[in-house]
Motif scaffolding. Structure first.
Motif, PDB file in Angstrom:
ATOM      1  N   UNK A  42       0.848  -1.185   0.000  1.00  0.00           N
ATOM      2  CA  UNK A  42       0.000   0.000   0.000  1.00  0.00           C
ATOM      3  C   UNK A  42       0.884   1.235   0.000  1.00  0.00           C
ATOM      4  N   UNK A  43       0.580   2.157  -0.908  1.00  0.00           N
ATOM      5  CA  UNK A  43       1.288   3.424  -0.984  1.00  0.00           C
ATOM      6  C   UNK A  43       0.241   4.526  -0.928  1.00  0.00           C
ATOM      7  N   UNK A  44       0.389   5.408   0.027  1.00  0.00           N
ATOM      8  CA  UNK A  44      -0.552   6.501   0.222  1.00  0.00           C
ATOM      9  C   UNK A  44       0.162   7.813  -0.067  1.00  0.00           C
ATOM     10  N   UNK A  45      -0.372   8.568  -1.029  1.00  0.00           N
ATOM     11  CA  UNK A  45       0.177   9.885  -1.359  1.00  0.00           C
ATOM     12  C   UNK A  45      -0.848  10.912  -0.896  1.00  0.00           C
ATOM     13  N   UNK A  46      -0.466  11.683   0.113  1.00  0.00           N
ATOM     14  CA  UNK A  46      -1.380  12.663   0.693  1.00  0.00           C
ATOM     15  C   UNK A  46      -0.930  14.079   0.377  1.00  0.00           C
ATOM     16  N   UNK A  47      -1.908  14.958   0.198  1.00  0.00           N
ATOM     17  CA  UNK A  47      -1.628  16.369   0.027  1.00  0.00           C
ATOM     18  C   UNK A  47      -2.028  17.093   1.310  1.00  0.00           C
ATOM     19  N   UNK A  48      -1.111  17.900   1.805  1.00  0.00           N
ATOM     20  CA  UNK A  48      -1.328  18.629   3.048  1.00  0.00           C
ATOM     21  C   UNK A  48      -1.555  20.098   2.713  1.00  0.00           C
ATOM     22  N   UNK A  49      -2.571  20.690   3.317  1.00  0.00           N
ATOM     23  CA  UNK A  49      -2.871  22.098   3.079  1.00  0.00           C
ATOM     24  C   UNK A  49      -1.665  22.968   3.419  1.00  0.00           C
ATOM     25  N   UNK A  50      -1.480  24.036   2.658  1.00  0.00           N
ATOM     26  CA  UNK A  50      -0.367  24.944   2.888  1.00  0.00           C
ATOM     27  C   UNK A  50      -0.369  25.409   4.340  1.00  0.00           C
ATOM     28  N   UNK A  51       0.761  25.275   4.999  1.00  0.00           N
ATOM     29  CA  UNK A  51       0.874  25.654   6.402  1.00  0.00           C
ATOM     30  C   UNK A  51       0.371  24.598   7.361  1.00  0.00           C
ATOM     31  N   UNK A  52      -0.045  23.440   6.844  1.00  0.00           N
ATOM     32  CA  UNK A  52      -0.595  22.385   7.688  1.00  0.00           C
ATOM     33  C   UNK A  52       0.432  21.372   8.156  1.00  0.00           C
ATOM     34  N   UNK A  54       4.869  20.957   9.574  1.00  0.00           N
ATOM     35  CA  UNK A  54       6.056  21.674  10.012  1.00  0.00           C
ATOM     36  C   UNK A  54       7.180  20.733  10.352  1.00  0.00           C
ATOM     37  N   UNK A  55       8.305  21.341  10.679  1.00  0.00           N
ATOM     38  CA  UNK A  55       9.495  20.583  11.039  1.00  0.00           C
ATOM     39  C   UNK A  55      10.266  21.401  12.056  1.00  0.00           C
ATOM     40  N   UNK A  56      10.760  20.742  13.061  1.00  0.00           N
ATOM     41  CA  UNK A  56      11.598  21.382  14.083  1.00  0.00           C
ATOM     42  C   UNK A  56      10.906  22.591  14.718  1.00  0.00           C
ATOM     43  N   UNK A  57       9.607  22.474  14.929  1.00  0.00           N
ATOM     44  CA  UNK A  57       8.862  23.535  15.594  1.00  0.00           C
ATOM     45  C   UNK A  57       8.476  24.703  14.706  1.00  0.00           C
ATOM     46  N   UNK A  58       8.720  24.593  13.400  1.00  0.00           N
ATOM     47  CA  UNK A  58       8.397  25.683  12.480  1.00  0.00           C
ATOM     48  C   UNK A  58       7.345  25.218  11.477  1.00  0.00           C
ATOM     49  N   UNK A  59       6.291  25.995  11.304  1.00  0.00           N
ATOM     50  CA  UNK A  59       5.284  25.706  10.300  1.00  0.00           C
ATOM     51  C   UNK A  59       5.877  25.956   8.924  1.00  0.00           C
ATOM     52  N   UNK A  60       5.674  25.006   8.025  1.00  0.00           N
ATOM     53  CA  UNK A  60       6.182  25.160   6.668  1.00  0.00           C
ATOM     54  C   UNK A  60       5.067  25.618   5.739  1.00  0.00           C
ATOM     55  N   UNK A  61       5.404  26.533   4.878  1.00  0.00           N
ATOM     56  CA  UNK A  61       4.492  27.002   3.846  1.00  0.00           C
ATOM     57  C   UNK A  61       5.224  26.951   2.514  1.00  0.00           C
ATOM     58  N   UNK A  62       4.457  27.015   1.437  1.00  0.00           N
ATOM     59  CA  UNK A  62       5.082  27.040   0.117  1.00  0.00           C
ATOM     60  C   UNK A  62       6.027  28.223   0.006  1.00  0.00           C
ATOM     61  N   UNK A  63       5.625  29.352   0.524  1.00  0.00           N
ATOM     62  CA  UNK A  63       6.458  30.559   0.471  1.00  0.00           C
ATOM     63  C   UNK A  63       7.796  30.325   1.188  1.00  0.00           C
ATOM     64  N   UNK A  64       7.761  29.744   2.368  1.00  0.00           N
ATOM     65  CA  UNK A  64       8.996  29.492   3.122  1.00  0.00           C
ATOM     66  C   UNK A  64       9.904  28.499   2.401  1.00  0.00           C
ATOM     67  N   UNK A  65       9.301  27.609   1.608  1.00  0.00           N
ATOM     68  CA  UNK A  65      10.087  26.627   0.863  1.00  0.00           C
ATOM     69  C   UNK A  65      10.518  27.156  -0.504  1.00  0.00           C
ATOM     70  N   UNK A  66      10.180  28.425  -0.796  1.00  0.00           N
ATOM     71  CA  UNK A  66      10.571  29.034  -2.061  1.00  0.00           C
ATOM     72  C   UNK A  66       9.768  28.557  -3.250  1.00  0.00           C
TER      73      UNK A  66
END
Length: 73
Positions: A42-52, A54-66
């Protein structure tokens, strides 16, 4: 049962790429464990809402990832 779960920011992985991820991941498990695991893989590919996520206590957004923000149409 081999299982893989991929999570991507919403909108950056199209249907063809998801299909490729599923196929290649399945093939990887088969290469490692043998052909008999294919029907149970089984392989599950999930899409997570922008800002939904994070890593190391920081919320990730598309903008932050460039990456360009997802456009709504």
């Amino acid at each position: 049962m081999p299982f893989a779960n991929f999570k991507f920011p919403e909108g950056i992985v199209d249907a063809a790429r998801k299909e490729d991820i599923i196929l290649r991941t399945t093939d990887l498990f088969v290469e490692y464990f043998g052909e008999e695991v294919r029907p149970y893989t089984m392989v599950l590919v999930e899409e997570v809402a922008d800002g939904g996520w994070g890593r190391a206590g920081e919320t990730l957004t598309l903008e932050k990832m460039g990456l360009p923000p997802k456009t709504t149409s």
